[in-house]
Design a protein around this motif. Sequence first.
Motif, PDB file in Angstrom:
ATOM      1  N   ARG A   6     -67.839  29.006  18.568  1.00  0.00           N
ATOM      2  CA  ARG A   6     -68.690  28.712  17.407  1.00  0.00           C
ATOM      3  C   ARG A   6     -69.879  29.670  17.358  1.00  0.00           C
ATOM      4  O   ARG A   6     -70.230  30.188  16.289  1.00  0.00           O
ATOM      5  CB  ARG A   6     -69.196  27.277  17.475  1.00  0.00           C
ATOM      6  CG  ARG A   6     -68.133  26.215  17.280  1.00  0.00           C
ATOM      7  CD  ARG A   6     -68.771  24.838  17.348  1.00  0.00           C
ATOM      8  NE  ARG A   6     -67.783  23.776  17.408  1.00  0.00           N
ATOM      9  CZ  ARG A   6     -68.071  22.493  17.446  1.00  0.00           C
ATOM     10  NH1 ARG A   6     -69.344  22.110  17.441  1.00  0.00           N
ATOM     11  NH2 ARG A   6     -67.124  21.590  17.501  1.00  0.00           N
ATOM     12  N   PHE A   7     -70.515  29.870  18.508  1.00  0.00           N
ATOM     13  CA  PHE A   7     -71.682  30.743  18.537  1.00  0.00           C
ATOM     14  C   PHE A   7     -71.285  32.208  18.409  1.00  0.00           C
ATOM     15  O   PHE A   7     -72.033  33.010  17.839  1.00  0.00           O
ATOM     16  CB  PHE A   7     -72.506  30.490  19.800  1.00  0.00           C
ATOM     17  CG  PHE A   7     -73.428  29.320  19.666  1.00  0.00           C
ATOM     18  CD1 PHE A   7     -74.629  29.443  18.982  1.00  0.00           C
ATOM     19  CD2 PHE A   7     -73.099  28.082  20.197  1.00  0.00           C
ATOM     20  CE1 PHE A   7     -75.485  28.372  18.846  1.00  0.00           C
ATOM     21  CE2 PHE A   7     -73.948  27.002  20.064  1.00  0.00           C
ATOM     22  CZ  PHE A   7     -75.156  27.138  19.386  1.00  0.00           C
ATOM     23  N   HIS A   8     -70.144  32.572  18.945  1.00  0.00           N
ATOM     24  CA  HIS A   8     -69.643  33.937  18.753  1.00  0.00           C
ATOM     25  C   HIS A   8     -69.467  34.200  17.265  1.00  0.00           C
ATOM     26  O   HIS A   8     -69.890  35.232  16.740  1.00  0.00           O
ATOM     27  CB  HIS A   8     -68.321  34.106  19.498  1.00  0.00           C
ATOM     28  CG  HIS A   8     -67.849  35.521  19.563  1.00  0.00           C
ATOM     29  ND1 HIS A   8     -67.180  36.031  20.647  1.00  0.00           N
ATOM     30  CD2 HIS A   8     -67.937  36.565  18.694  1.00  0.00           C
ATOM     31  CE1 HIS A   8     -66.878  37.292  20.433  1.00  0.00           C
ATOM     32  NE2 HIS A   8     -67.325  37.643  19.252  1.00  0.00           N
ATOM     33  N   HIS A  37     -80.205  19.705  16.007  1.00  0.00           N
ATOM     34  CA  HIS A  37     -80.139  20.166  17.396  1.00  0.00           C
ATOM     35  C   HIS A  37     -79.901  21.681  17.504  1.00  0.00           C
ATOM     36  O   HIS A  37     -79.873  22.230  18.598  1.00  0.00           O
ATOM     37  CB  HIS A  37     -79.006  19.439  18.135  1.00  0.00           C
ATOM     38  CG  HIS A  37     -79.093  17.949  18.051  1.00  0.00           C
ATOM     39  ND1 HIS A  37     -80.060  17.233  18.715  1.00  0.00           N
ATOM     40  CD2 HIS A  37     -78.356  17.045  17.359  1.00  0.00           C
ATOM     41  CE1 HIS A  37     -79.906  15.945  18.455  1.00  0.00           C
ATOM     42  NE2 HIS A  37     -78.876  15.801  17.632  1.00  0.00           N
ATOM     43  N   PHE A  38     -79.742  22.325  16.354  1.00  0.00           N
ATOM     44  CA  PHE A  38     -79.313  23.724  16.334  1.00  0.00           C
ATOM     45  C   PHE A  38     -80.245  24.630  17.130  1.00  0.00           C
ATOM     46  O   PHE A  38     -79.806  25.431  17.965  1.00  0.00           O
ATOM     47  CB  PHE A  38     -79.207  24.210  14.887  1.00  0.00           C
ATOM     48  CG  PHE A  38     -78.918  25.678  14.772  1.00  0.00           C
ATOM     49  CD1 PHE A  38     -77.638  26.177  14.988  1.00  0.00           C
ATOM     50  CD2 PHE A  38     -79.930  26.577  14.463  1.00  0.00           C
ATOM     51  CE1 PHE A  38     -77.367  27.535  14.892  1.00  0.00           C
ATOM     52  CE2 PHE A  38     -79.679  27.933  14.359  1.00  0.00           C
ATOM     53  CZ  PHE A  38     -78.393  28.409  14.578  1.00  0.00           C
ATOM     54  N   PHE A  42     -79.148  26.862  20.392  1.00  0.00           N
ATOM     55  CA  PHE A  42     -79.171  28.323  20.342  1.00  0.00           C
ATOM     56  C   PHE A  42     -80.061  28.884  21.452  1.00  0.00           C
ATOM     57  O   PHE A  42     -79.656  29.786  22.199  1.00  0.00           O
ATOM     58  CB  PHE A  42     -79.664  28.801  18.966  1.00  0.00           C
ATOM     59  CG  PHE A  42     -79.421  30.261  18.700  1.00  0.00           C
ATOM     60  CD1 PHE A  42     -78.358  30.657  17.903  1.00  0.00           C
ATOM     61  CD2 PHE A  42     -80.246  31.239  19.245  1.00  0.00           C
ATOM     62  CE1 PHE A  42     -78.119  32.000  17.656  1.00  0.00           C
ATOM     63  CE2 PHE A  42     -80.022  32.584  19.010  1.00  0.00           C
ATOM     64  CZ  PHE A  42     -78.948  32.968  18.209  1.00  0.00           C
ATOM     65  N   SER A  43     -81.258  28.338  21.570  1.00  0.00           N
ATOM     66  CA  SER A  43     -82.209  28.839  22.574  1.00  0.00           C
ATOM     67  C   SER A  43     -81.708  28.626  23.990  1.00  0.00           C
ATOM     68  O   SER A  43     -81.876  29.487  24.860  1.00  0.00           O
ATOM     69  CB  SER A  43     -83.569  28.153  22.400  1.00  0.00           C
ATOM     70  OG  SER A  43     -84.117  28.427  21.133  1.00  0.00           O
ATOM     71  N   SER A  44     -81.079  27.492  24.243  1.00  0.00           N
ATOM     72  CA  SER A  44     -80.590  27.218  25.596  1.00  0.00           C
ATOM     73  C   SER A  44     -79.439  28.141  25.974  1.00  0.00           C
ATOM     74  O   SER A  44     -79.267  28.498  27.129  1.00  0.00           O
ATOM     75  CB  SER A  44     -80.157  25.755  25.722  1.00  0.00           C
ATOM     76  OG  SER A  44     -79.056  25.473  24.871  1.00  0.00           O
ATOM     77  N   GLY A  47     -81.351  32.177  25.212  1.00  0.00           N
ATOM     78  CA  GLY A  47     -82.660  32.496  25.789  1.00  0.00           C
ATOM     79  C   GLY A  47     -83.697  32.916  24.773  1.00  0.00           C
ATOM     80  O   GLY A  47     -84.848  33.175  25.130  1.00  0.00           O
ATOM     81  N   ILE A  48     -83.335  33.010  23.499  1.00  0.00           N
ATOM     82  CA  ILE A  48     -84.284  33.274  22.420  1.00  0.00           C
ATOM     83  C   ILE A  48     -83.903  32.388  21.242  1.00  0.00           C
ATOM     84  O   ILE A  48     -82.785  31.872  21.174  1.00  0.00           O
ATOM     85  CB  ILE A  48     -84.291  34.753  21.968  1.00  0.00           C
ATOM     86  CG1 ILE A  48     -82.904  35.167  21.453  1.00  0.00           C
ATOM     87  CG2 ILE A  48     -84.741  35.672  23.091  1.00  0.00           C
ATOM     88  CD1 ILE A  48     -82.892  36.563  20.842  1.00  0.00           C
ATOM     89  N   THR A  49     -84.823  32.222  20.305  1.00  0.00           N
ATOM     90  CA  THR A  49     -84.522  31.396  19.142  1.00  0.00           C
ATOM     91  C   THR A  49     -83.609  32.158  18.184  1.00  0.00           C
ATOM     92  O   THR A  49     -83.512  33.385  18.227  1.00  0.00           O
ATOM     93  CB  THR A  49     -85.805  31.009  18.393  1.00  0.00           C
ATOM     94  OG1 THR A  49     -86.369  32.186  17.800  1.00  0.00           O
ATOM     95  CG2 THR A  49     -86.815  30.356  19.337  1.00  0.00           C
TER      96      THR A  49
END
Length: 288
Positions: A6-8, A37-38, A42-44, A47-49
Amino acid sequence: MNYQERFHQLLNYIDSHLDEELTVDKLSRIACLSKYHFHRQFSSLFGITAFAYIRQARMKRASYQLAFKKDMKVVDIAVANGYESSEAFSRAFSQSIGQNPSKFREQPQWTSWHEKYQQFKKLRIQRMKSDKYSHLVEIVNFSETKVAALEHLGALELLGNTINSFIDWRRKNNLSPNVSRTFNIVYDDPAVTEPDKYRCEICASIKSDVKQNEYGVITKIIPTGRCAVIKHIGSDDTISETITYLYSEWLPQSEEELRDYPLFFERVSFFPDVPETEIITDIYLPLK
């Protein structure tokens, strides 16, 4: 899709839609995640927003537009990257890059630029492993091609200066990529070569020999011969994995032998003309 996929997909979407307004609602919908929760997800993971990632992606594109698209006005680059005025863009660019847009366009400080983008590059390499290039390797007979070549000798991070010189030469000789094929001849592996000894050549196909010039561009020949070719689609940040596949997986299984000529690329499409996810590079491995 699983969580990583999903994040890819989301990062690919961001890179392909930097001209658009990218809201939490839109991004969370693309990733099939709850908008509540997005940001934390993403940050977790990265490591950045998400918005920090978008800002860095836009600043990277703006840097390339300033350096390599001299026909684009600064105000047009500002608007294309989400800024309402060239003044707002100049402030943000100076804070992010360390040079104002005009100074960067005139003389980019590529070494410090790469240092600032090292974390961003690592994020992309770790999380955006290319899944778009095909593992299909074809064996072709490459036809002898006369090229104009400009050597780059030195750290890979300074390649932008050589590219700029070559773009200027091409423009003066009416050899834009629309009428002339673009190649890179890669003599060294940057991963194992001392930075000041790294060598490659930027080339453009030509019909007549190059006239003597102030740029150091000379005539060369890419010889005819059998080659394995694989198509890499995506950023140069991940091109090494495609090359590694050719050498470590395809070559041992193929029972082919390498010819005494270096690896070379044909640049089919370029960033920032197309989004990084849509860059096409044909990688040629010369065979006996």
